[in-house]
Design an enzyme around this catalytic site. Structure first.
Site, PDB file in Angstrom:
ATOM      1  N   LYS A  79       7.650   3.326  -1.119  1.00 49.97           N
ATOM      2  CA  LYS A  79       6.255   3.899  -0.789  1.00 49.97           C
ATOM      3  C   LYS A  79       6.488   4.858   0.422  1.00 49.97           C
ATOM      4  O   LYS A  79       7.140   4.433   1.433  1.00 49.97           O
ATOM      5  CB  LYS A  79       5.291   2.691  -0.645  1.00 49.97           C
ATOM      6  CG  LYS A  79       3.633   3.193  -0.512  1.00 49.97           C
ATOM      7  CD  LYS A  79       2.850   2.144  -0.248  1.00 49.97           C
ATOM      8  CE  LYS A  79       1.233   2.674  -0.278  1.00 49.97           C
ATOM      9  NZ  LYS A  79       0.243   1.588  -0.019  1.00 49.97           N
ATOM     10  N   SER A 154      -3.527   1.246  -3.204  1.00 46.88           N
ATOM     11  CA  SER A 154      -3.056   2.402  -2.865  1.00 46.88           C
ATOM     12  C   SER A 154      -1.324   2.816  -3.369  1.00 46.88           C
ATOM     13  O   SER A 154      -0.951   4.082  -3.298  1.00 46.88           O
ATOM     14  CB  SER A 154      -2.918   3.056  -1.399  1.00 46.88           C
ATOM     15  OG  SER A 154      -2.243   1.956  -0.796  1.00 46.88           O
ATOM     16  N   SER A 178      -3.643  -3.323  -1.945  1.00 46.41           N
ATOM     17  CA  SER A 178      -2.875  -2.154  -2.566  1.00 46.41           C
ATOM     18  C   SER A 178      -1.448  -2.368  -3.023  1.00 46.41           C
ATOM     19  O   SER A 178      -0.897  -1.295  -3.668  1.00 46.41           O
ATOM     20  CB  SER A 178      -2.500  -1.171  -1.145  1.00 46.41           C
ATOM     21  OG  SER A 178      -3.583  -0.227  -1.014  1.00 46.41           O
TER      22      SER A 178
END
Ligand code: GLN
Length: 491
Positions: A79, A154, A178
């Site tokens: 990420k 997210s 997330s």
């Protein structure tokens, strides 16, 4: 099944048996990225040269056979909130455009030491603020199961990459859901470890008392394998725990016979989609058939978790994000005539709407005269939520519920209504506030879209959550359902 759709543990065996090299495997994964990335937008940056170099080194290590580990030669996505040395790391924000960290996050360093291969940085909501990836400062991510729908957020890019065969596994971060929520919405496994279990050093901060890095994988075994590597004390993060890390694989297959599993009454929230509720209730029955005893429990303060989170997280964010002034990292606007004007222009143009909303909410909640009314009160609520979990875990070993009250929703469906968006995390946020750990594991489809079962275990009992999730996965086999983008490549 093409190799880019397989698990870490299957591929590890093939690498060790020399059925394939890491170089070939990495190329296969990039071929899939080339096929589908235009549709998913899962990545912000691809690190092809670095990956192929790492793959070559991994192949040498595998040839030697001496220090090859389960992750050696496995292509993994990171990420964009994780700092990778010499690779642009933006946290999905325009304000960090051009920021190239001179160091690795500890989790990145640990994966590198194992000989993992880094495919690239995955798209995410800006500074991890969001539940749909539509707050990315670059472009939204599309769900590989239905390209008109969100992948969750997210960590939506990491989730989409794994679900579409654009990575074998990924790391995400979870502040309020997330990792778990996008895992649920894309039909993969995702785990939020207990706060302190995994180092946050080199994780671009959102809310420092809640953020945790965790694995996003195709099955529970892979989740355990990745967690094993990233968990443990780090002298670079004073909040990382010195507790020893158990062997997560050792207890994985112990089953749930004789375990007591609690179903919090409050987790079947109003507004939950009937298809989600049906899949989760069926999953609970499956665990009962496996020998667990199921009992209803109550977490009475759950209803206050979301409002408390939306004080605490923005307050911490407003403080963490103060450092982005245009002088030190990434983007600088350049139009200001004075230093103050320059700060203003950089922050006005560098941050997106949701990030600005949070900075304003957080600054307000922390300001003199309001601190006691908002921030202090929210911290007290947090203590009540911690106590709720403690009380429940006196009676049961783990808790079961949905991960998200809905399946993946259409792009644009909730962007005009922040509260509707926030509500998507109503069953994941208590786990972050309560200092427990949680895993989402696929539990079937509703209307053709994936549903996640969430298993929550006490703080630092990740092995318990993994064991329950593994028992469920083995009994149900739902992890074998793949997104059309992954299936298409098989034909
Ligand atoms: N959706 C939640 C938020 O926007 C949680 C995000 C996260 O876990 N990083 O704050």
């Amino acid at each position: 099944m093409n190799l880019h759709g397989r698990t870490i543990h299957e591929l590890h065996q093939m690498l060790v048996d020399r059925e394939i090299s890491s170089f070939e495997l990495t190329q296969l994964v990039y071929a899939q990225i080339d096929r589908v990335e235009e549709k998913t937008a899962a990545y912000l940056t691809l690190t092809r040269d670095l990956a192929l170099q790492q793959a070559r080194a991994a192949d040498e290590r595998l040839r030697d056979g001496r220090d090859a580990t389960p992750l050696t030669g496995i292509p993994i996505a990171l990420k964009d909130v994780l700092c990778v040395r010499d690779v642009q790391s933006t946290a999905g924000s325009q304000i960090l455009k051009g920021f190239v960290p001179p160091y690795n996050a500890t989790v990145v360093e640990r994966l590198d030491r194992e000989g993992a291969v880094f495919l690239g940085k995955t798209n995410c909501d800006e500074f991890a603020m969001g539940s749909s990836n539509e707050n990315s400062g670059y472009r939204p991510v599309h769900n590989p199961w239905d390209l008109d729908r969100v992948p969750g957020g997210s960590s939506g890019g990491s989730a989409a990459a794994v679900a579409a065969g654009e990575a074998i596994a990924a790391l995400g971060s979870d502040t309020g859901g997330s990792i778990r929520q996008p895992a649920a919405l894309t039909g993969i496994v995702g785990m939020k470890p207990t706060y302190g279990r995994v180092s946050r050093y080199g994780l671009i901060a959102f809310a420092s008392s809640l953020d945790q890095v965790g694995p996003m994988t195709r099955d529970v075994t892979d989740c355990a394998l990745l967690l094993q590597v990233i968990a443990g004390h780090d002298p670079m993060d004073s909040t990382s725990s010195p507790r020893p890390v158990p062997d997560y694989l050792a207890q994985l297959a112990s089953g749930v016979k004789g375990m007591r599993l609690g179903v919090p009454r409050e987790y079947f929230v109003s507004g939950m989609e009937p298809g989600v509720e049906a899949a989760v209730r069926a999953a609970i029955r499956t665990l009962e058939q496996q020998g667990a005893s199921i009992e209803e429990v109550s977490l009475p303060n759950s209803a206050y978790a979301l409002p408390a989170y939306y004080i605490i997280a923005p307050a911490e964010a407003s403080s963490n994000l103060a450092r982005y002034d245009g002088a030190r990292y990434g983007f600088q606007d350049g139009s200001g005539r004075t230093v103050i004007e320059e700060y203003q222009a950089t922050r006005q143009h560098g941050f997106g709407q949701e990030v600005k909303r949070r900075i304003m909410l957080g600054t307000y909640a922390l300001s003199a005269g309001y601190y006691d009314a908002y921030y202090l009160k929210a911290q007290k609520v947090r203590t009540l939520i911690i106590e709720d979990f403690k009380r429940a875990f006196e009676k049961v070993d783990a808790l079961l519920g949905a991960t998200s009250p809905t399946v993946a929703f259409p792009l644009g469906a909730k962007t005009a209504d922040p509260l509707a968006m926030y509500l998507n995390d109503i069953i994941t946020i208590p786990g972050n506030l309560g200092n427990v750990c949680g895993i989402s594991v696929p539990c079937g489809l509703a209307g053709g879209l994936p549903v996640g079962l969430q298993v929550i275990a006490p703080g630092f009992r990740e092995e318990v959550a993994l064991r329950v999730a593994f028992a469920y996965e083995s009994a149900s086999g739902f992890h074998n359902a793949h997104s059309p983008l992954l299936e298409a490549a098989v034909a």
